[in-house]
Design a protein around this motif. Structure first.
Motif, mmCIF file in Angstrom:
data_model
loop_
_atom_site.group_PDB
_atom_site.id
_atom_site.type_symbol
_atom_site.label_atom_id
_atom_site.label_comp_id
_atom_site.label_asym_id
_atom_site.label_seq_id
_atom_site.Cartn_x
_atom_site.Cartn_y
_atom_site.Cartn_z
ATOM 1 N N MET A 1 0.837 -1.188 0.000
ATOM 2 C CA MET A 1 0.000 0.000 0.000
ATOM 3 C C MET A 1 0.882 1.252 0.000
ATOM 4 N N THR A 2 0.335 2.372 -0.476
ATOM 5 C CA THR A 2 1.106 3.594 -0.613
ATOM 6 C C THR A 2 0.545 4.672 0.288
ATOM 7 N N ALA A 3 1.233 5.836 0.289
ATOM 8 C CA ALA A 3 0.796 6.942 1.138
ATOM 9 C C ALA A 3 -0.604 7.404 0.786
ATOM 10 N N THR A 4 -1.019 7.223 -0.486
ATOM 11 C CA THR A 4 -2.357 7.667 -0.873
ATOM 12 C C THR A 4 -3.441 6.849 -0.192
ATOM 13 N N ASP A 5 -3.078 5.686 0.359
ATOM 14 C CA ASP A 5 -4.055 4.874 1.074
ATOM 15 C C ASP A 5 -4.307 5.380 2.487
ATOM 16 N N LEU A 6 -3.523 6.354 2.935
ATOM 17 C CA LEU A 6 -3.664 6.922 4.273
ATOM 18 C C LEU A 6 -4.023 8.389 4.112
ATOM 19 N N PRO A 7 -5.296 8.715 4.000
ATOM 20 C CA PRO A 7 -5.700 10.112 3.762
ATOM 21 C C PRO A 7 -5.453 10.997 4.974
ATOM 22 N N CYS A 8 -5.387 12.292 4.727
ATOM 23 C CA CYS A 8 -5.174 13.291 5.776
ATOM 24 C C CYS A 8 -6.474 14.055 6.038
ATOM 25 N N LEU A 9 -6.475 14.825 7.116
ATOM 26 C CA LEU A 9 -7.651 15.618 7.461
ATOM 27 C C LEU A 9 -7.844 16.813 6.534
ATOM 28 N N ASP A 10 -6.857 17.099 5.665
ATOM 29 C CA ASP A 10 -7.050 18.185 4.710
ATOM 30 C C ASP A 10 -7.647 17.693 3.395
ATOM 31 N N GLN A 11 -8.136 16.438 3.393
ATOM 32 C CA GLN A 11 -8.783 15.876 2.216
ATOM 33 C C GLN A 11 -10.282 15.714 2.468
ATOM 34 N N ASP A 12 -11.005 15.444 1.402
ATOM 35 C CA ASP A 12 -12.440 15.181 1.499
ATOM 36 C C ASP A 12 -12.630 13.731 1.931
ATOM 37 N N LEU A 13 -13.073 13.520 3.152
ATOM 38 C CA LEU A 13 -13.201 12.173 3.706
ATOM 39 C C LEU A 13 -14.663 11.742 3.715
ATOM 40 N N HIS A 14 -14.856 10.426 3.832
ATOM 41 C CA HIS A 14 -16.202 9.858 3.861
ATOM 42 C C HIS A 14 -16.326 8.920 5.059
ATOM 43 N N THR A 15 -17.484 8.969 5.700
ATOM 44 C CA THR A 15 -17.702 8.203 6.927
ATOM 45 C C THR A 15 -17.484 6.712 6.722
ATOM 46 N N ALA A 16 -17.898 6.168 5.579
ATOM 47 C CA ALA A 16 -17.809 4.723 5.359
ATOM 48 C C ALA A 16 -16.375 4.221 5.424
#
Length: 530
Positions: A1-16
């Motif tokens: 897995m890569t860093a893109t698999d670990l999103p940050c709080l400055d991204q658009d996140l989804h509850t699911a």
């Protein structure tokens, strides 16, 4: 897995995938509110990839005072169920082994039986799906909780509880914080606290220091505190004399906090909000959690009327309204149905006992915004906290009356009839929600049974249920997973709950569902629109 698999709080996140807490903080950060940076380990991140995720977080996340792994469950911080204190958050030194242990502990808390019991009592579906939010541990000058009713873009009625250092002792109820409240005419009342110990995350060097050594608390180094002990990345410090004489939260900081909380409520479209916050040594405010206030603040108008010179009356903080009378008991492991539980702070392990129907709860510490107070309010149990002398003043078995709205505990002349179940009528128009089917099926007049099933597991043999027995049985699939509808069933979408697989030969399912307690009393009843 890569860093893109670990999103940050400055991204658009989804509850699911990111859970409620992380998704909410991302919304607040996008609105320009002061949210600390954080990285999310998503719900479905494979266990075998967690060591790599931990390594990635440590590489991307400077953490001079360690990290905190925080729960961000898919079922958390709801409008009717907060799950306050039921999921784990854990401070960790910035080491791979320690952070991995913390992440695993947070994930495991989603499967604790207490979560299931609480979920059933609140009538919500608690999916055992947990994301983990990892953030650098803040080293606050003070922190705490704010609960407010928001009207016309301002906090019209509010309560703030604050401690020096970390807020964990406050929310767990082991310490009572400095309390700021509004009164009539929006006048502010402040109740100061004697805080003997300050908890702070430590640097690796500080955590190696022995008890009795001194560390600096402020940027200039003019205020020092002596170490009492340290454990699990956290320093326990004796409060310096010069700090003990000062207010924890200044009036200026309080006004900034109220303004930010009102903006957060508008961002989240909430009229009642519960906010956890921290102020660092430089005076910067940080929002670390925001959620709906599940139960309105206690009306303290009766508390002032309860003042009395009767030395038999014990006074504390009005934490959960209502009155309850019964003999006292001092352990939540005993039979506490109809009794008054006398305790220190209650942990999540006490929730199953609370579901048996105690008459009231009296705690020696804690405030109205502690987890003990929040859970008892949600469960409708009268509660008074911060009754510091109750353990010495009352012997086990003494019969008392607890007024959770006035914050009083007084002797009672007799034990009333045991509190009746919360039943509001027969079950003839109600479907009962359950985790396991009883054999034979209960013939208690219910209209139907709904078997609560996590759609991530194998589907039960629906054909074995059908219309046989005294009432129809359907299977409620929680979540939003695709499913092949078995023969003889039809799918029915229940908003806010999931998909119901219902026997085609049965009449339409009732629109009312209920959860039953161990004595078949109705713990929760609600209408489900279709």
């Amino acid at each position: 897995m890569t860093a893109t698999d670990l999103p940050c709080l400055d991204q658009d996140l989804h509850t699911a995938t990111a859970g409620v807490k992380a998704t909410t903080l991302a919304r607040l950060a996008a609105a320009g509110l002061p949210v600390p940076a954080g990285i999310v380990i998503p719900v479905d991140h494979p266990d075998e990839c967690l060591p790599a995720a931990v390594a990635e977080i440590l590489a991307r996340c400077p953490a001079p005072h360690g990290l905190i792994a925080r729960s961000s469950a898919v079922a958390e911080d709801g409008t009717t169920a907060s799950f306050a204190g039921l999921y784990i958050s854990r401070i960790s030194p910035a080491r791979p082994d320690a952070l991995l242990d913390a992440v695993l502990a947070v994930r495991a808390s989603a499967h604790h039986p207490t979560v299931t019991a609480y979920s059933q009592a609140r009538g919500v579906i608690a999916l055992p799906r947990m994301a983990v939010l990892v953030q650098p541990a803040l080293r606050p000058a003070c922190s705490g909780v704010l609960a407010a009713d928001v009207t016309d873009s301002r906090c019209a009625r509010w309560r703030i509880e604050a401690l020096r250092g970390l807020a964990e002792p406050l929310v767990s109820g082991t310490q009572t914080g400095e309390i700021h409240t509004t009164g009539q005419g929006r006048r502010t009342a402040v109740r100061h606290t004697a805080q003997g110990i300050i908890q702070l995350p430590g640097t690796p060097e500080e955590l190696e220091m022995p008890p009795g050594e001194w560390i600096r608390l402020d940027p200039g180094g003019s205020v020092r505190a002596k170490i009492q002990t340290s454990d699990a990345g956290v320093l326990h410090l004796h409060t310096p004399t010069e700090l003990a004489k000062r207010p924890v939260l200044t009036a200026e900081a309080r006004e900034r906090l109220l303004a930010v909380a009102a903006t957060a409520a508008a961002t989240l479209n909430l009229q009642h909000i519960d906010v956890e916050w921290a102020i660092d040594p430089h005076g910067r405010l940080h929002l670390v959690q925001a959620r709906p206030l599940t139960v309105p603040l206690t009306d303290h108008a009766t508390a002032s009327q309860a003042a009395t010179d009767d030395d038999q009356v014990l006074h504390g903080i009005a934490a959960a309204p209502g009155r309850g009378t019964g003999p006292t008991v001092r352990t939540s492991g005993a039979d506490i149905a109809g009794r008054v539980l006398i305790c220190r702070a209650l942990g999540p392990e006490a929730v199953p006992a609370l579901l048996t129907g105690p008459a009231a709860v009296v705690a020696t510490t804690g405030g109205e915004l502690s987890h003990t107070a929040i859970i008892t309010r949600e469960l409708g149990i009268p509660c008074v906290t911060n009754v510091t002398t109750v353990l010495s003043a009352l012997s086990p078995g003494a019969v008392v009356e607890v007024d959770g709205g006035a914050g009083t505990v007084r002797p009672a002349l007799a034990v009333p009839a045991q509190r009746t179940a919360q039943d509001t009528g027969p079950l003839s128009a109600t479907a009962v929600l359950t985790h396991a089917l009883e054999q034979p099926a209960p013939d208690d007049g219910r209209a139907a049974t709904l078997l609560w099933h996590d759609a991530g597991g194998p589907l039960p043999d629906v054909a074995a249920f059908g219309t046989g027995g005294p009432h129809p049985v359907g299977v409620l699939l929680v979540g939003d997973h695709p499913v092949t509808v078995p023969a003889g069933c039809r799918p029915i979408r229940l908003p806010g709950l999931g998909m119901l697989l219902w026997p085609q030969a049965a009449p339409p399912p009732p629109t009312e569902i209920a959860v039953l307690g161990p004595d078949q009393q109705i713990l929760y009843r609600r209408t489900v629109p279709r």
